[in-house]
Design a protein around this motif. Structure first.
Motif, PDB file in Angstrom:
ATOM      1  N   GLU A 256       0.830  -1.190   0.000  1.00  0.00           N
ATOM      2  CA  GLU A 256       0.000   0.000   0.000  1.00  0.00           C
ATOM      3  C   GLU A 256       0.873   1.252   0.000  1.00  0.00           C
ATOM      4  N   ARG A 257       0.464   2.231  -0.786  1.00  0.00           N
ATOM      5  CA  ARG A 257       1.200   3.501  -0.847  1.00  0.00           C
ATOM      6  C   ARG A 257       1.319   4.126   0.545  1.00  0.00           C
ATOM      7  N   ARG A 258       0.301   3.923   1.353  1.00  0.00           N
ATOM      8  CA  ARG A 258       0.249   4.518   2.687  1.00  0.00           C
ATOM      9  C   ARG A 258       1.426   4.080   3.557  1.00  0.00           C
ATOM     10  N   HIS A 259       1.942   2.879   3.325  1.00  0.00           N
ATOM     11  CA  HIS A 259       3.043   2.359   4.135  1.00  0.00           C
ATOM     12  C   HIS A 259       4.392   2.371   3.408  1.00  0.00           C
ATOM     13  N   ALA A 260       4.451   2.996   2.250  1.00  0.00           N
ATOM     14  CA  ALA A 260       5.741   3.157   1.559  1.00  0.00           C
ATOM     15  C   ALA A 260       6.445   4.357   2.172  1.00  0.00           C
ATOM     16  N   ALA A 261       7.574   4.108   2.818  1.00  0.00           N
ATOM     17  CA  ALA A 261       8.251   5.174   3.567  1.00  0.00           C
ATOM     18  C   ALA A 261       8.467   6.401   2.690  1.00  0.00           C
ATOM     19  N   SER A 262       8.088   7.561   3.211  1.00  0.00           N
ATOM     20  CA  SER A 262       8.199   8.819   2.477  1.00  0.00           C
ATOM     21  C   SER A 262       9.638   9.100   2.075  1.00  0.00           C
ATOM     22  N   PRO A 263       9.856   9.675   0.876  1.00  0.00           N
ATOM     23  CA  PRO A 263      11.227  10.037   0.476  1.00  0.00           C
ATOM     24  C   PRO A 263      11.925  10.937   1.492  1.00  0.00           C
ATOM     25  N   LEU A 264      11.190  11.851   2.124  1.00  0.00           N
ATOM     26  CA  LEU A 264      11.816  12.724   3.122  1.00  0.00           C
ATOM     27  C   LEU A 264      12.311  11.916   4.312  1.00  0.00           C
ATOM     28  N   LEU A 265      11.530  10.941   4.756  1.00  0.00           N
ATOM     29  CA  LEU A 265      11.961  10.092   5.865  1.00  0.00           C
ATOM     30  C   LEU A 265      13.218   9.330   5.473  1.00  0.00           C
ATOM     31  N   ARG A 266      13.240   8.774   4.274  1.00  0.00           N
ATOM     32  CA  ARG A 266      14.423   8.019   3.821  1.00  0.00           C
ATOM     33  C   ARG A 266      15.645   8.926   3.725  1.00  0.00           C
ATOM     34  N   GLU A 267      15.437  10.159   3.281  1.00  0.00           N
ATOM     35  CA  GLU A 267      16.555  11.096   3.156  1.00  0.00           C
ATOM     36  C   GLU A 267      17.158  11.412   4.522  1.00  0.00           C
ATOM     37  N   LEU A 268      16.313  11.651   5.507  1.00  0.00           N
ATOM     38  CA  LEU A 268      16.810  11.932   6.851  1.00  0.00           C
ATOM     39  C   LEU A 268      17.576  10.737   7.422  1.00  0.00           C
ATOM     40  N   VAL A 269      17.059   9.536   7.199  1.00  0.00           N
ATOM     41  CA  VAL A 269      17.737   8.331   7.691  1.00  0.00           C
ATOM     42  C   VAL A 269      19.084   8.169   7.011  1.00  0.00           C
TER      43      VAL A 269
END
Length: 523
Positions: A256-269
């Protein structure tokens, strides 16, 4: 002393969570064997136990004698063979499937054949771990929440292979320890994390899209939804790497798109900005200011209210509490600092606001509440689009006012509207003109996820509500929230969100639609 079918329990991994679990078990009168990978890690684990129990002594929640007894019941070792006599062993190592499988292979080798083995995973498949052992029928998930000595919820996870007796014994132990077990099947994220992280991820997407600021989203969800902390504050506390890990596990199962980690979250990680533990995440955690809004100043505003009904009454009550003058006749609207349209439907609201626009002085904020599809549609119909903002009071008895700004709204008008609402004693936040504003746009998809969980028979209403109140500190559970807010309102907001985004996960669950049609509550 805890009465349980387990008398000697092992814990593998003595980080913050593992040490907390060991403390809970020892407090319950059980003999505990704690195992770590090397002496340095073991010493850190001993330190966690001593600090945690010492803190409890200082706060008067534990006597020094009780602390000595707890530590005395806990044997620490770097030798897995020490676990050979345990009735139950709980693994609490980091969330990596390969690491957990290696641990379970070793436990399979050293533990008695009748011993139950449990994993404290928060999101990984318990079945994937179980099938790598020679005893898949005795593998159970037992998800404690951090800090384990304090949090009351424990999710007990059964797989399709687990013996019912093993699940019942673990749930009985949890209950005997004074905690609340919620027994569910093996689905990524279980109950609490599956519901929580979809909401958190959507908040990141909302920030990333420019819909609202970090501070306004956090303020909206605390002041408007009654949550103990906003999504970004919570993610920084949890750790952004942990958030991404849970989302990845749930998305791998649901797609589900709803649980695909946001690009911003991935960038911060990727950048190593993981939240409090690294000193910076969505917020700085170095003591620097985070831009708290200035306190309102000046006298209470003069507010015009056009329309009748519950919302008009709620706005009038707000004005009364703040000592604000109310005007409700066209002849008096020219003196108003803010005019609120509070009609019960969009067509009536448009007519009322058009009439008010004729009487109001230029630049007076015209706040529309009966938006129908959009604020901009109402704004253009009124003929003074620069002066129109959307207004939502998610809880009319609460303290939050959401201001929706359209592409036509003049910036100084939005500022004046926010200032007037703050002088009424409200927390004013801003967002773009989108379905659900902030609170409903985040709240109802989360509630929809809970309804889907209930409709699928994955967990019952009491278990779902307990997971969110006891595991996440929510003031009320999602099923109770749906009944309080109304399933018809939920369906209306979700339909608007689905129409706007075309995200299938935002379409109302059939269970909600059915109950809305029947005008019945979920319980």
């Amino acid at each position: 002393m805890t009465e349980s079918s387990f008398s000697r329990v092992g814990v593998v991994g003595l980080g913050t969570m593992g040490a907390g679990i060991a403390e809970v078990l020892a407090r319950g009168g059980l003999a505990v064997v704690g195992v770590e990978v090397n002496q340095d890690a073991l010493d850190r684990g001993r330190g966690h136990l001593e600090v945690s129990t010492g803190r409890a002594v200082k706060r008067g929640r534990l006597t020094e004698e009780a602390q000595r007894e707890i530590l005395g019941r806990t044997v620490l070792s770097v030798d897995f063979a020490e676990l050979g006599d345990c009735d139950l062993v709980i693994e609490a190592v980091p969330e990596r499937l390969d690491l957990k499988r290696r641990v379970f292979a070793e436990l399979d080798r050293v533990c008695r054949e009748d011993a139950v083995l449990a994993t404290n995973t928060s999101s990984l498949s318990v079945t994937d771990i179980a099938v790598s052992t020679r005893r898949p029928t005795k593998i159970v998930g037992v998800h404690f929440f951090n800090p384990a000595p304090v949090m009351k919820l424990v999710e007990v996870i059964r797989t399709v292979l687990t013996e019912p007796d093993a699940v019942a014994r673990v749930a009985g132990l949890v209950r005997a320890l004074g905690k609340t077990p919620v027994t569910v099947g093996d689905r990524a994220g279980f109950v609490a994390n599956r519901l929580l992280f979809g909401y958190l991820n959507q908040a990141v997407a909302m920030l990333e899209s420019g819909h609202a600021t970090r501070d306004d989203i956090d303020a909206a969800m605390t002041a408007g939804a009654g949550l103990p902390m906003g999504p970004f504050t919570l993610m920084d506390l949890i750790g952004l790497d942990t958030c991404q890990g849970v989302l990845d596990a749930v998305h791998a199962e649901t797609r589900e798109r709803r649980h695909a980690a946001s690009p911003l979250l991935r960038e911060l990680v990727t950048a190593g900005l993981l939240g409090r533990k690294t000193g910076r995440g969505f917020y700085p955690h170095d003591g620097s200011a985070t831009g708290e809004p200035a306190a309102p100043s000046g006298p209470a505003p003069v507010v015009g209210i056009v329309g009748v009904g519950p919302l008009a009454d709620a706005v009038a009550a707000l004005c009364d509490r703040a000592g604000a003058a109310v005007r409700d006749s066209a002849a008096d609207l020219a003196s108003c600092d803010l005019i609120v349209e509070a009609a019960e439907d969009a067509e009536a609201g448009r007519a009322l606001l058009s009439a008010a626009a004729q009487a109001a002085k230029p630049g007076t904020p015209l706040a529309v509440t009966s938006t129908g599809d959009s604020v901009i549609g109402q704004a253009m119909a009124v003929g003074r689009p620069a002066d129109v903002v959307g207004l939502s009071l998610p809880d009319p008895a609460g303290t939050l006012a959401e201001i929706a700004v359209t592409v036509a709204t003049a910036p100084d008008v939005a500022d004046r509207a926010a200032d007037a609402l703050r002088r009424l004693g409200l927390t004013a936040v801003r967002c773009r003109d989108r379905a659900g504003f902030i609170v409903d746009a985040l709240r109802f998809p989360y509630l929809n996820d809970a309804a889907a969980m209930l409709g699928a028979g994955y967990a019952d209403a009491d278990s779902i509500d307990a997971a969110m109140t006891l595991g996440c500190g929510y003031p009320s559970g999602p099923i109770a929230d749906l009944d309080r807010l109304g399933v018809d309102r939920a369906v209306t907001v979700l339909n608007a969100l689905h129409t706007e985004t075309r995200d299938p996960s935002l379409a109302p669950d059939p269970l909600l639609t059915e109950h809305a049609t029947a005008s019945s509550s979920l319980r």
